[in-house]
Write a protein that holds these residues in place. Structure first.
Motif, PDB file in Angstrom:
ATOM      1  N   SER A 213       0.837  -1.226  -0.024  1.00 35.35           N
ATOM      2  CA  SER A 213       0.002   0.005  -0.159  1.00 35.35           C
ATOM      3  C   SER A 213       1.056   1.157  -0.280  1.00 35.35           C
ATOM      4  CB  SER A 213      -0.762  -0.182   1.182  1.00 35.35           C
ATOM      5  OG  SER A 213      -0.278  -0.192   2.213  1.00 35.35           O
ATOM      6  N   MET A 214       2.060   1.095   0.625  1.00 41.18           N
ATOM      7  CA  MET A 214       3.114   2.370   0.492  1.00 41.18           C
ATOM      8  C   MET A 214       3.554   2.606  -0.631  1.00 41.18           C
ATOM      9  SD  MET A 214       4.827   1.956   4.204  1.00 41.18           S
ATOM     10  CE  MET A 214       6.129   3.051   3.964  1.00 41.18           C
ATOM     11  N   ILE A 215       3.891   1.433  -1.616  1.00 46.21           N
ATOM     12  CA  ILE A 215       4.378   1.427  -2.768  1.00 46.21           C
ATOM     13  C   ILE A 215       3.470   2.253  -3.801  1.00 46.21           C
ATOM     14  CG2 ILE A 215       5.054   0.277  -4.819  1.00 46.21           C
ATOM     15  CD1 ILE A 215       6.669  -1.681  -2.893  1.00 46.21           C
ATOM     16  N   VAL A 216       2.142   1.641  -3.565  1.00 45.94           N
ATOM     17  CA  VAL A 216       0.955   2.012  -4.396  1.00 45.94           C
ATOM     18  C   VAL A 216       0.584   3.655  -4.203  1.00 45.94           C
ATOM     19  CG1 VAL A 216      -1.461   1.917  -4.933  1.00 45.94           C
ATOM     20  CG2 VAL A 216      -0.102  -0.077  -4.843  1.00 45.94           C
ATOM     21  N   SER A 217       0.680   4.059  -2.859  1.00 44.54           N
ATOM     22  CA  SER A 217       0.452   5.582  -2.608  1.00 44.54           C
ATOM     23  C   SER A 217       1.251   6.409  -3.078  1.00 44.54           C
ATOM     24  CB  SER A 217       0.088   5.581  -0.985  1.00 44.54           C
ATOM     25  OG  SER A 217       1.236   5.462  -0.400  1.00 44.54           O
ATOM     26  N   GLY A 218       2.632   5.855  -2.892  1.00 42.49           N
ATOM     27  CA  GLY A 218       3.955   6.437  -3.488  1.00 42.49           C
ATOM     28  C   GLY A 218       4.015   6.878  -4.826  1.00 42.49           C
ATOM     29  N   ALA A 219       3.472   5.884  -5.592  1.00 41.83           N
ATOM     30  CA  ALA A 219       3.421   5.928  -7.214  1.00 41.83           C
ATOM     31  C   ALA A 219       2.323   6.733  -7.492  1.00 41.83           C
ATOM     32  CB  ALA A 219       3.127   4.536  -8.006  1.00 41.83           C
ATOM     33  N   ALA A 220       0.979   6.692  -6.628  1.00 42.42           N
ATOM     34  CA  ALA A 220       0.034   7.638  -7.165  1.00 42.42           C
ATOM     35  C   ALA A 220       0.227   9.084  -6.937  1.00 42.42           C
ATOM     36  CB  ALA A 220      -1.309   7.314  -6.414  1.00 42.42           C
ATOM     37  N   SER A 221       1.093   9.469  -5.738  1.00 42.66           N
ATOM     38  CA  SER A 221       1.436  10.734  -5.522  1.00 42.66           C
ATOM     39  C   SER A 221       2.600  11.272  -6.619  1.00 42.66           C
ATOM     40  CB  SER A 221       2.363  10.523  -4.118  1.00 42.66           C
ATOM     41  OG  SER A 221       1.354  10.437  -3.099  1.00 42.66           O
ATOM     42  N   LEU A 222       3.583  10.168  -6.984  1.00 39.71           N
ATOM     43  CA  LEU A 222       4.379  10.833  -8.055  1.00 39.71           C
ATOM     44  C   LEU A 222       3.736  10.992  -9.435  1.00 39.71           C
ATOM     45  CD1 LEU A 222       7.445  10.811  -8.821  1.00 39.71           C
ATOM     46  CD2 LEU A 222       7.514   8.775  -9.274  1.00 39.71           C
ATOM     47  N   GLY A 223       2.781   9.947  -9.657  1.00 41.91           N
ATOM     48  CA  GLY A 223       1.877  10.285 -10.969  1.00 41.91           C
ATOM     49  C   GLY A 223       1.155  11.822 -10.758  1.00 41.91           C
ATOM     50  N   MET A 224       0.501  11.979  -9.592  1.00 43.99           N
ATOM     51  CA  MET A 224      -0.239  13.457  -9.375  1.00 43.99           C
ATOM     52  C   MET A 224       0.921  14.390  -9.596  1.00 43.99           C
ATOM     53  SD  MET A 224      -3.053  14.379  -9.229  1.00 43.99           S
ATOM     54  CE  MET A 224      -4.593  13.937  -8.326  1.00 43.99           C
ATOM     55  N   LEU A 225       1.951  14.312  -9.254  1.00 36.69           N
ATOM     56  CA  LEU A 225       2.992  15.231  -9.127  1.00 36.69           C
ATOM     57  C   LEU A 225       3.349  15.565 -10.601  1.00 36.69           C
ATOM     58  CD1 LEU A 225       4.750  17.243  -7.326  1.00 36.69           C
ATOM     59  CD2 LEU A 225       6.548  15.392  -7.513  1.00 36.69           C
ATOM     60  N   ALA A 226       3.699  14.407 -11.339  1.00 35.94           N
ATOM     61  CA  ALA A 226       3.784  14.751 -12.852  1.00 35.94           C
ATOM     62  C   ALA A 226       2.735  15.316 -13.550  1.00 35.94           C
ATOM     63  CB  ALA A 226       4.185  13.370 -13.372  1.00 35.94           C
ATOM     64  N   MET A 227       1.577  14.772 -13.052  1.00 33.92           N
ATOM     65  CA  MET A 227       0.453  15.660 -13.885  1.00 33.92           C
ATOM     66  C   MET A 227       0.131  17.075 -13.539  1.00 33.92           C
ATOM     67  SD  MET A 227      -1.183  13.414 -15.847  1.00 33.92           S
ATOM     68  CE  MET A 227      -2.599  14.268 -16.440  1.00 33.92           C
ATOM     69  N   LEU A 228       0.583  17.465 -12.418  1.00 39.99           N
ATOM     70  CA  LEU A 228       0.486  18.667 -11.935  1.00 39.99           C
ATOM     71  C   LEU A 228       1.416  19.813 -12.654  1.00 39.99           C
ATOM     72  CD1 LEU A 228      -0.481  18.750  -7.967  1.00 39.99           C
ATOM     73  CD2 LEU A 228      -1.856  19.505  -9.887  1.00 39.99           C
ATOM     74  N   GLY A 229       2.780  19.012 -12.865  1.00 38.43           N
ATOM     75  CA  GLY A 229       4.113  19.681 -13.255  1.00 38.43           C
ATOM     76  C   GLY A 229       3.724  19.926 -14.843  1.00 38.43           C
TER      77      GLY A 229
END
Length: 64
Positions: free
Chosen positions: A23-39
């Protein structure tokens, strides 16, 4: 007779930390994806569509 090496209780204890790690890996990947989309959205609004697409095309062509 054959006896079991581990019990069902021991198997449950080993599964719980793996669930937390997953769950930590999935939430980290989701956070990274959201950061890329915001960028990407920030670059889109700052540079406009034409320059944004040219920057993406230049980045892709630099990889190959």
């Amino acid at each position: 007779m054959v006896q079991r090496i581990s019990t069902h209780h021991g198997m449950m204890a080993a599964t719980r930390p793996q669930g937390r790690v997953a769950s930590m890996i999935v939430s980290g990947a989701a956070s990274l994806g959201m950061l890329a989309m915001l960028g990407a959205a920030a670059l889109w609004f700052h540079y406009g569509t034409t320059v944004f697409f040219e920057m993406i095309a230049a980045g892709i062509s630099a990889c190959f």
